[in-house]
Design a protein around this motif. Sequence first.
Motif, PDB file in Angstrom:
ATOM      1  N   LEU A  13      33.639  39.853  33.669  1.00  0.00           N
ATOM      2  CA  LEU A  13      33.612  40.911  34.689  1.00  0.00           C
ATOM      3  C   LEU A  13      34.836  41.816  34.591  1.00  0.00           C
ATOM      4  CD1 LEU A  13      32.120  39.147  37.839  1.00  0.00           C
ATOM      5  CD2 LEU A  13      31.057  40.867  36.373  1.00  0.00           C
ATOM      6  N   TRP A  14      35.998  41.247  34.261  1.00  0.00           N
ATOM      7  CA  TRP A  14      37.186  42.081  34.061  1.00  0.00           C
ATOM      8  C   TRP A  14      36.958  43.075  32.937  1.00  0.00           C
ATOM      9  CZ3 TRP A  14      40.772  37.277  34.444  1.00  0.00           C
ATOM     10  CH2 TRP A  14      41.230  37.133  35.760  1.00  0.00           C
ATOM     11  N   VAL A  15      36.351  42.625  31.865  1.00  0.00           N
ATOM     12  CA  VAL A  15      36.080  43.514  30.725  1.00  0.00           C
ATOM     13  C   VAL A  15      35.100  44.608  31.131  1.00  0.00           C
ATOM     14  CG1 VAL A  15      35.058  43.640  28.418  1.00  0.00           C
ATOM     15  CG2 VAL A  15      36.631  41.775  28.976  1.00  0.00           C
ATOM     16  N   ILE A  16      34.013  44.227  31.802  1.00  0.00           N
ATOM     17  CA  ILE A  16      33.003  45.207  32.214  1.00  0.00           C
ATOM     18  C   ILE A  16      33.590  46.209  33.205  1.00  0.00           C
ATOM     19  CG2 ILE A  16      30.840  45.472  33.509  1.00  0.00           C
ATOM     20  CD1 ILE A  16      30.007  42.735  32.253  1.00  0.00           C
TER      21      ILE A  16
ATOM     22  N   ILE B  16      40.974  45.977  44.109  1.00  0.00           N
ATOM     23  CA  ILE B  16      40.465  44.916  44.983  1.00  0.00           C
ATOM     24  C   ILE B  16      39.519  44.001  44.211  1.00  0.00           C
ATOM     25  CG2 ILE B  16      38.948  44.473  46.967  1.00  0.00           C
ATOM     26  CD1 ILE B  16      40.203  46.984  48.280  1.00  0.00           C
ATOM     27  N   ALA B  17      38.652  44.594  43.385  1.00  0.00           N
ATOM     28  CA  ALA B  17      37.714  43.789  42.583  1.00  0.00           C
ATOM     29  C   ALA B  17      38.478  42.867  41.626  1.00  0.00           C
ATOM     30  CB  ALA B  17      36.768  44.702  41.809  1.00  0.00           C
ATOM     31  N   PHE B  18      39.506  43.394  40.974  1.00  0.00           N
ATOM     32  CA  PHE B  18      40.310  42.578  40.059  1.00  0.00           C
ATOM     33  C   PHE B  18      41.026  41.462  40.817  1.00  0.00           C
ATOM     34  CE2 PHE B  18      39.374  45.579  36.854  1.00  0.00           C
ATOM     35  CZ  PHE B  18      39.797  45.070  35.636  1.00  0.00           C
ATOM     36  N   LEU B  19      41.544  41.778  41.991  1.00  0.00           N
ATOM     37  CA  LEU B  19      42.247  40.775  42.787  1.00  0.00           C
ATOM     38  C   LEU B  19      41.309  39.662  43.245  1.00  0.00           C
ATOM     39  CD1 LEU B  19      44.914  39.931  44.110  1.00  0.00           C
ATOM     40  CD2 LEU B  19      44.252  41.285  46.095  1.00  0.00           C
ATOM     41  N   ILE B  20      40.100  40.021  43.660  1.00  0.00           N
ATOM     42  CA  ILE B  20      39.115  39.018  44.082  1.00  0.00           C
ATOM     43  C   ILE B  20      38.777  38.086  42.918  1.00  0.00           C
ATOM     44  CG2 ILE B  20      36.694  38.718  44.762  1.00  0.00           C
ATOM     45  CD1 ILE B  20      37.072  41.210  46.558  1.00  0.00           C
ATOM     46  N   LEU B  21      38.603  38.669  41.735  1.00  0.00           N
ATOM     47  CA  LEU B  21      38.310  37.835  40.560  1.00  0.00           C
ATOM     48  C   LEU B  21      39.490  36.929  40.209  1.00  0.00           C
ATOM     49  CD1 LEU B  21      36.386  40.418  38.359  1.00  0.00           C
ATOM     50  CD2 LEU B  21      35.445  38.387  39.476  1.00  0.00           C
ATOM     51  N   LEU B  22      40.703  37.434  40.376  1.00  0.00           N
ATOM     52  CA  LEU B  22      41.880  36.600  40.133  1.00  0.00           C
ATOM     53  C   LEU B  22      41.937  35.442  41.125  1.00  0.00           C
ATOM     54  CD1 LEU B  22      44.583  36.131  38.648  1.00  0.00           C
ATOM     55  CD2 LEU B  22      45.644  37.606  40.375  1.00  0.00           C
ATOM     56  N   LEU B  23      41.689  35.733  42.398  1.00  0.00           N
ATOM     57  CA  LEU B  23      41.690  34.681  43.415  1.00  0.00           C
ATOM     58  C   LEU B  23      40.586  33.656  43.156  1.00  0.00           C
ATOM     59  CD1 LEU B  23      42.434  36.754  46.636  1.00  0.00           C
ATOM     60  CD2 LEU B  23      43.986  35.237  45.389  1.00  0.00           C
ATOM     61  N   LEU B  24      39.429  34.117  42.704  1.00  0.00           N
ATOM     62  CA  LEU B  24      38.340  33.206  42.349  1.00  0.00           C
ATOM     63  C   LEU B  24      38.781  32.260  41.231  1.00  0.00           C
ATOM     64  CD1 LEU B  24      35.232  32.411  42.378  1.00  0.00           C
ATOM     65  CD2 LEU B  24      35.019  34.093  40.538  1.00  0.00           C
TER      66      LEU B  24
ATOM     67  N   PRO C 292      52.351  46.387  30.914  1.00  0.00           N
ATOM     68  CA  PRO C 292      53.201  45.278  30.467  1.00  0.00           C
ATOM     69  C   PRO C 292      53.841  44.498  31.620  1.00  0.00           C
ATOM     70  CG  PRO C 292      53.806  47.312  29.340  1.00  0.00           C
ATOM     71  CD  PRO C 292      52.837  47.663  30.410  1.00  0.00           C
ATOM     72  N   PHE C 293      53.918  45.093  32.796  1.00  0.00           N
ATOM     73  CA  PHE C 293      54.633  44.477  33.910  1.00  0.00           C
ATOM     74  C   PHE C 293      53.728  43.878  34.975  1.00  0.00           C
ATOM     75  CE2 PHE C 293      57.024  48.185  32.372  1.00  0.00           C
ATOM     76  CZ  PHE C 293      58.060  47.509  31.761  1.00  0.00           C
ATOM     77  N   GLY C 294      52.443  44.066  34.877  1.00  0.00           N
ATOM     78  CA  GLY C 294      51.582  43.537  35.938  1.00  0.00           C
ATOM     79  C   GLY C 294      50.141  43.940  35.800  1.00  0.00           C
ATOM     80  N   HIS C 295      49.667  44.082  34.615  1.00  0.00           N
ATOM     81  CA  HIS C 295      48.248  44.311  34.359  1.00  0.00           C
ATOM     82  C   HIS C 295      47.731  45.626  34.937  1.00  0.00           C
ATOM     83  CE1 HIS C 295      48.321  40.300  32.811  1.00  0.00           C
ATOM     84  NE2 HIS C 295      48.794  39.859  33.953  1.00  0.00           N
ATOM     85  N   GLY C 296      48.519  46.662  34.926  1.00  0.00           N
ATOM     86  CA  GLY C 296      48.060  47.999  35.299  1.00  0.00           C
ATOM     87  C   GLY C 296      47.950  48.251  36.786  1.00  0.00           C
ATOM     88  N   TRP C 297      48.724  47.561  37.589  1.00  0.00           N
ATOM     89  CA  TRP C 297      48.653  47.746  39.036  1.00  0.00           C
ATOM     90  C   TRP C 297      49.011  49.161  39.466  1.00  0.00           C
ATOM     91  CZ3 TRP C 297      53.159  49.439  41.040  1.00  0.00           C
ATOM     92  CH2 TRP C 297      54.302  49.190  40.309  1.00  0.00           C
ATOM     93  N   GLY C 298      49.650  49.929  38.615  1.00  0.00           N
ATOM     94  CA  GLY C 298      50.093  51.280  38.980  1.00  0.00           C
ATOM     95  C   GLY C 298      49.026  52.346  38.888  1.00  0.00           C
TER      96      GLY C 298
ATOM     97  N   GLU D  16      39.338  60.794  46.280  1.00  0.00           N
ATOM     98  CA  GLU D  16      38.297  60.109  45.515  1.00  0.00           C
ATOM     99  C   GLU D  16      38.909  59.210  44.435  1.00  0.00           C
ATOM    100  OE1 GLU D  16      34.346  59.084  44.864  1.00  0.00           O
ATOM    101  OE2 GLU D  16      35.232  60.214  46.497  1.00  0.00           O
ATOM    102  N   ALA D  17      39.878  59.746  43.695  1.00  0.00           N
ATOM    103  CA  ALA D  17      40.542  58.962  42.651  1.00  0.00           C
ATOM    104  C   ALA D  17      41.301  57.781  43.257  1.00  0.00           C
ATOM    105  CB  ALA D  17      41.497  59.845  41.848  1.00  0.00           C
ATOM    106  N   LEU D  18      41.961  58.023  44.364  1.00  0.00           N
ATOM    107  CA  LEU D  18      42.715  56.966  45.032  1.00  0.00           C
ATOM    108  C   LEU D  18      41.782  55.863  45.543  1.00  0.00           C
ATOM    109  CD1 LEU D  18      45.455  55.993  45.972  1.00  0.00           C
ATOM    110  CD2 LEU D  18      45.220  57.449  47.980  1.00  0.00           C
ATOM    111  N   ASN D  19      40.695  56.240  46.201  1.00  0.00           N
ATOM    112  CA  ASN D  19      39.738  55.258  46.706  1.00  0.00           C
ATOM    113  C   ASN D  19      39.122  54.439  45.572  1.00  0.00           C
ATOM    114  OD1 ASN D  19      39.871  55.638  49.516  1.00  0.00           O
ATOM    115  ND2 ASN D  19      38.540  57.414  49.406  1.00  0.00           N
ATOM    116  N   PHE D  20      38.787  55.098  44.482  1.00  0.00           N
ATOM    117  CA  PHE D  20      38.183  54.389  43.354  1.00  0.00           C
ATOM    118  C   PHE D  20      39.154  53.378  42.759  1.00  0.00           C
ATOM    119  CE2 PHE D  20      37.281  54.231  38.702  1.00  0.00           C
ATOM    120  CZ  PHE D  20      36.094  53.505  38.775  1.00  0.00           C
ATOM    121  N   ASN D  21      40.390  53.785  42.574  1.00  0.00           N
ATOM    122  CA  ASN D  21      41.374  52.885  41.970  1.00  0.00           C
ATOM    123  C   ASN D  21      41.740  51.739  42.902  1.00  0.00           C
ATOM    124  OD1 ASN D  21      42.171  53.841  39.181  1.00  0.00           O
ATOM    125  ND2 ASN D  21      42.133  55.741  40.348  1.00  0.00           N
TER     126      ASN D  21
END
Length: 145
Positions: free
Chosen positions: A110-113, A87-95, A46-52, A77-82
């Motif tokens: 792409l956000w949905v996928i 980063i992928a979500f941020l790149i799409l937002l910047l695009l 609710p505060f920022g699209h799941g940034w946590g 592994e979990a930290l690197n994946f998240n």
Amino acid sequence: MSVPPESVIPPAPGDPSLAGVPSAEERQWAMFAHLSSLLGAILTAPFGHGWGCFIGPLIIWLVKKDTMPFVNDQGKEALNFNITVAIAFLILLLLSIMTLGIGLIIAIPLWVIIGLAWLVLTIIATIKANEGVRYRYPFTLRLIK
């Protein structure tokens, strides 16, 4: 012919055949490292699209990395994946911003996928960690070594 359960002798704690097998406690903490990303995403949605989503794995990894090798591996592994997904979500937002919204034609699907893949892969990783298997997420940048 089956062996009666009474005649099966459990291996001794120092048995070399157990080397590398994570304990139940390690498996549980590794599972929490993966699950905490789901919790973090839900709580911060609710505060920022799941940034946590990377806060939980980060905390678990920092607290347990020196005492539990399996948690060290799976927490990273979990930290690197998240971080990779963020980063992928941020790149799409910047695009989307740089193209004045036209990029949303590409970004929204792409956000949905990526979101569905993130959810499925996180659940798979959680199950594998609970089984004591060192899971590797696909398409992950190994930023923390």
